[in-house]
Design a protein around this motif. Structure first.
Motif, mmCIF file in Angstrom:
data_model
loop_
_atom_site.group_PDB
_atom_site.id
_atom_site.type_symbol
_atom_site.label_atom_id
_atom_site.label_comp_id
_atom_site.label_asym_id
_atom_site.label_seq_id
_atom_site.Cartn_x
_atom_site.Cartn_y
_atom_site.Cartn_z
ATOM 1 N N ILE A 1 1.905 11.205 3.082
ATOM 2 C CA ILE A 1 1.115 10.281 3.496
ATOM 3 C C ILE A 1 1.727 9.063 3.300
ATOM 4 O O ILE A 1 1.806 8.106 4.304
ATOM 5 C CB ILE A 1 -0.287 10.188 2.770
ATOM 6 C CG1 ILE A 1 -0.929 11.510 2.749
ATOM 7 C CG2 ILE A 1 -1.111 9.178 3.499
ATOM 8 C CD1 ILE A 1 -1.830 11.568 1.824
ATOM 9 N N ALA A 2 2.583 8.425 2.514
ATOM 10 C CA ALA A 2 3.296 7.049 2.319
ATOM 11 C C ALA A 2 4.160 6.918 3.379
ATOM 12 O O ALA A 2 4.386 5.924 4.007
ATOM 13 C CB ALA A 2 3.753 7.232 0.918
ATOM 14 N N TYR B 1 2.286 6.362 6.607
ATOM 15 C CA TYR B 1 1.864 4.981 6.478
ATOM 16 C C TYR B 1 2.950 4.117 6.776
ATOM 17 O O TYR B 1 2.567 3.035 7.635
ATOM 18 C CB TYR B 1 1.173 4.822 5.179
ATOM 19 C CG TYR B 1 0.166 3.674 5.294
ATOM 20 C CD1 TYR B 1 -1.166 3.610 5.142
ATOM 21 C CD2 TYR B 1 0.589 2.256 5.166
ATOM 22 C CE1 TYR B 1 -2.154 2.861 5.343
ATOM 23 C CE2 TYR B 1 -0.388 1.505 5.241
ATOM 24 C CZ TYR B 1 -1.804 1.749 5.112
ATOM 25 O OH TYR B 1 -2.649 0.397 5.387
ATOM 26 N N ILE C 1 0.790 -1.001 -0.055
ATOM 27 C CA ILE C 1 -0.096 -0.248 -0.026
ATOM 28 C C ILE C 1 0.991 1.179 -0.067
ATOM 29 O O ILE C 1 0.695 2.236 -0.764
ATOM 30 C CB ILE C 1 -1.061 -0.047 1.013
ATOM 31 C CG1 ILE C 1 -2.221 -0.959 1.022
ATOM 32 C CG2 ILE C 1 -1.427 1.293 1.466
ATOM 33 C CD1 ILE C 1 -3.023 -1.525 2.328
ATOM 34 N N VAL C 2 2.010 1.201 0.746
ATOM 35 C CA VAL C 2 2.865 2.222 0.898
ATOM 36 C C VAL C 2 3.389 2.579 -0.712
ATOM 37 O O VAL C 2 3.446 3.874 -1.298
ATOM 38 C CB VAL C 2 4.198 1.994 1.675
ATOM 39 C CG1 VAL C 2 5.132 3.366 1.434
ATOM 40 C CG2 VAL C 2 3.790 2.293 3.317
ATOM 41 N N ILE D 1 0.386 4.038 -2.719
ATOM 42 C CA ILE D 1 0.072 5.500 -2.485
ATOM 43 C C ILE D 1 1.250 6.494 -3.238
ATOM 44 O O ILE D 1 0.867 7.257 -3.792
ATOM 45 C CB ILE D 1 0.012 5.883 -0.806
ATOM 46 C CG1 ILE D 1 -0.988 5.030 -0.330
ATOM 47 C CG2 ILE D 1 0.071 7.414 -0.598
ATOM 48 C CD1 ILE D 1 -1.065 5.211 1.396
ATOM 49 N N HIS E 1 0.199 6.537 -6.951
ATOM 50 C CA HIS E 1 -0.693 7.279 -7.079
ATOM 51 C C HIS E 1 -0.477 8.633 -7.061
ATOM 52 O O HIS E 1 -0.997 9.464 -7.954
ATOM 53 C CB HIS E 1 -1.993 6.828 -6.272
ATOM 54 C CG HIS E 1 -3.275 7.488 -6.677
ATOM 55 N ND1 HIS E 1 -3.397 8.768 -5.939
ATOM 56 C CD2 HIS E 1 -4.097 7.338 -7.516
ATOM 57 C CE1 HIS E 1 -4.571 9.321 -6.323
ATOM 58 N NE2 HIS E 1 -4.974 8.513 -7.410
ATOM 59 N N GLY E 2 0.485 9.164 -6.275
ATOM 60 C CA GLY E 2 0.735 10.471 -6.429
ATOM 61 C C GLY E 2 1.244 10.922 -7.481
ATOM 62 O O GLY E 2 1.092 11.975 -8.070
ATOM 63 N N PHE F 1 1.153 13.188 -1.866
ATOM 64 C CA PHE F 1 0.765 11.972 -1.282
ATOM 65 C C PHE F 1 1.923 11.090 -0.809
ATOM 66 O O PHE F 1 1.795 10.333 -0.088
ATOM 67 C CB PHE F 1 0.469 11.040 -2.341
ATOM 68 C CG PHE F 1 -1.286 11.405 -2.694
ATOM 69 C CD1 PHE F 1 -2.228 10.377 -2.204
ATOM 70 C CD2 PHE F 1 -1.707 12.151 -3.651
ATOM 71 C CE1 PHE F 1 -3.393 10.699 -2.315
ATOM 72 C CE2 PHE F 1 -3.157 12.273 -3.762
ATOM 73 C CZ PHE F 1 -3.837 11.674 -3.072
#
Lengths: 139, 88, 106
Positions: free
Chosen positions: B59-60, B63, B40-41, B44, B47-48, B56
Motif C-alpha cells: 500500500i505504501a 501511495y 503518510i507513506v 504506513i 505501521h506495517g 502494508f
C-alpha cells in the motif's frame, strides 16, 4: 512482489513486458535517451558521493532553519555538459540536495535558488558540475 | 521504538496540515500536500512493522506512486486549466 | 548482534524523526514559497532515507527489503521532479523570490 513464484505468474509477467515493449516500439517512444547506458560504469561512485552530500546538506539546512539566519538568494550558473541527459542529471542533483533548488532551465544556463550564501557558494564552486561531467565521460 | 517514530510522524503531519490551512498561495498548499503524502507513506510502512503485517508495504508503494501523479496533475491543471496534452 | 541492530535502528529513527519535524517546522516558519521548497525537500530526502535505512536494519534480508528499497528509490527520483515543477511554475506565474538577486535572471 507477492512471494509467489509459480510458472504461470512469471510467464504472464514476461508476456506483458514483451507486449508493453512492442507497443512502445510501435508508438516510436524509444529514443537514445530511454536508457542512458553510457552512465552506468561510473554511476555507483557518483551515487555514493551524492548520498554523502545530501546528508551533509540536510544537517546544514536543519541548522539554518533552527538558527533562523535565512538570506535567500537567486543566481544563474552555467552547465558545461554536452548531452541533455547529463544536464538533467545535474539539475536534479542540485534540486535533490536540500538548500538549493533549480527554478528555470534554458539551454545550458540554470537559474538556482539557494537558502543561504553558504549553499550558493557550494553550487558556484562548480564541484558538482565537474563530477557530472566526469560521469558523462568523453564523448 | 516504532511507536515513537509514529508519534513523530503524527506531530509533523499536524504541522504540515497547519501550513495547508494557513498557506497564502496555491503553491504552498500543493507543496504541503506533497510533503504530507511523503509523511503518510513513511507512516504506513512504520505501521506495517508495528503491527507485524508487512503487507502494508505494498500500500505504501502505491501511495507513493499516486502521490507523485496527483501532484503533477494538480500543477498541470493549475498551469493550463485542463488535463489535455500540448497542442501542436 | 540483536542489540546492535536495535541500537542502529533507534539512531536512524531518531535522525529521521528529527529531520521530518525540523522540516515541518521550516515549512511553517520560512518566509516565502521558494524557501519552503527547501524544507519540503528535507522531508523528502532526509526523512525517507533515514526511516528506510532503519526499517532495512530491522527487516533483515527478505522480500521486505526489496520493497523498502523500491519505496526509497522511487521517492529519491520523484522528489526533485515535484520540487522543480513547483518552483518553475511559481516563477512562470511571475512570482519573484525575496532576498538578493545576483546577475541577470532568465
Amino acid at each position: 512482489m507477492s512471494g509467489h513464484y509459480t510458472n504461470l505468474i512469471i510467464g504472464l509477467g514476461i508476456v506483458s513486458c514483451a507486449f508493453c515493449t512492442y507497443l512502445a516500439n510501435r508508438a516510436k517512444l524509444i529514443d537514445e535517451e530511454g536508457l542512458p547506458l553510457f552512465f552506468f560504469p561510473r554511476l555507483l561512485n557518483y551515487l555514493f558521493w551524492l548520498f554523502k552530500e545530501i546528508i551533509i546538506s540536510n544537517f546544514n539546512t536543519a541548522k539554518v532553519i533552527i538558527s533562523g539566519n535565512v538570506e535567500p538568494e537567486i543566481f544563474t550558473v552555467k552547465a558545461s555538459q554536452h548531452t541533455d541527459v547529463a544536464r538533467v542529471t545535474y539539475a536534479n542533483s542540485i534540486t535533490l540536495t536540500p538548500g538549493t533548488v533549480t527554478t528555470k532551465i534554458k539551454n545550458n544556463i540554470l537559474e538556482v535558488h539557494a537558502l543561504n550564501s553558504d549553499f550558493g557558494d557550494d553550487v558556484r564552486s562548480n564541484e558538482m558540475d565537474k563530477k557530472v561531467k566526469l560521469l558523462e565521460g568523453e564523448r | 521504538m516504532f511507536l515513537a517514530a509514529l508519534t513523530a510522524c503524527a506531530i509533523s503531519a499536524l504541522l504540515v496540515l497547519a501550513r495547508i490551512v494557513l498557506g497564502k498561495t496555491t503553491f504552498d498548499r500543493v507543496l504541503a500536500v506533497n510533503s504530507l503524502g511523503t509523511i503518510i507513506v513513511i507512516g504506513i510502512a512504520l505501521h506495517g512493522f508495528y503491527a507485524n503485517r508487512p503487507e502494508f508495504l505494498d500500500i505504501a508503494i502505491v501511495y507513493a506512486l499516486i502521490n507523485f501523479i496527483g501532484t503533477v496533475a494538480i500543477l498541470k491543471l493549475f498551469s493550463t486549466g485542463s488535463f489535455k496534452g500540448n497542442k501542436k | 548482534m540483536d542489540l546492535f541492530t536495535d541500537l542502529l535502528t533507534g539512531l536512524f529513527f531518531f535522525l529521521g524523526s528529527l529531520s521530518i519535524i525540523i522540516g515541518a517546522c521550516g515549512l511553517i516558519k520560512l518566509p516565502d514559497v521558494f524557501s519552503r521548497i527547501h524544507a519540503a525537500g528535507m522531508i523528502d530526502t532526509g526523512g525517507t532515507a533515514f526511516f528506510v535505512l532503519g526499517m532495512i536494519m530491522q527487516s533483515g534480508w527478505s522480500l521486505i527489503t526489496v520493497k523498502l528499497l523500491l519505496i526509497g528509490i522511487f521517492i529519491f527520483f520523484t522528489s526533485p521532479v515535484t520540487s522543480h515543477v513547483t518552483a518553475n511554475l511559481a516563477r512562470e506565474k511571475g512570482m519573484v523570490p525575496e532576498g538578493k538577486k545576483i546577475g541577470k535572471l532568465l
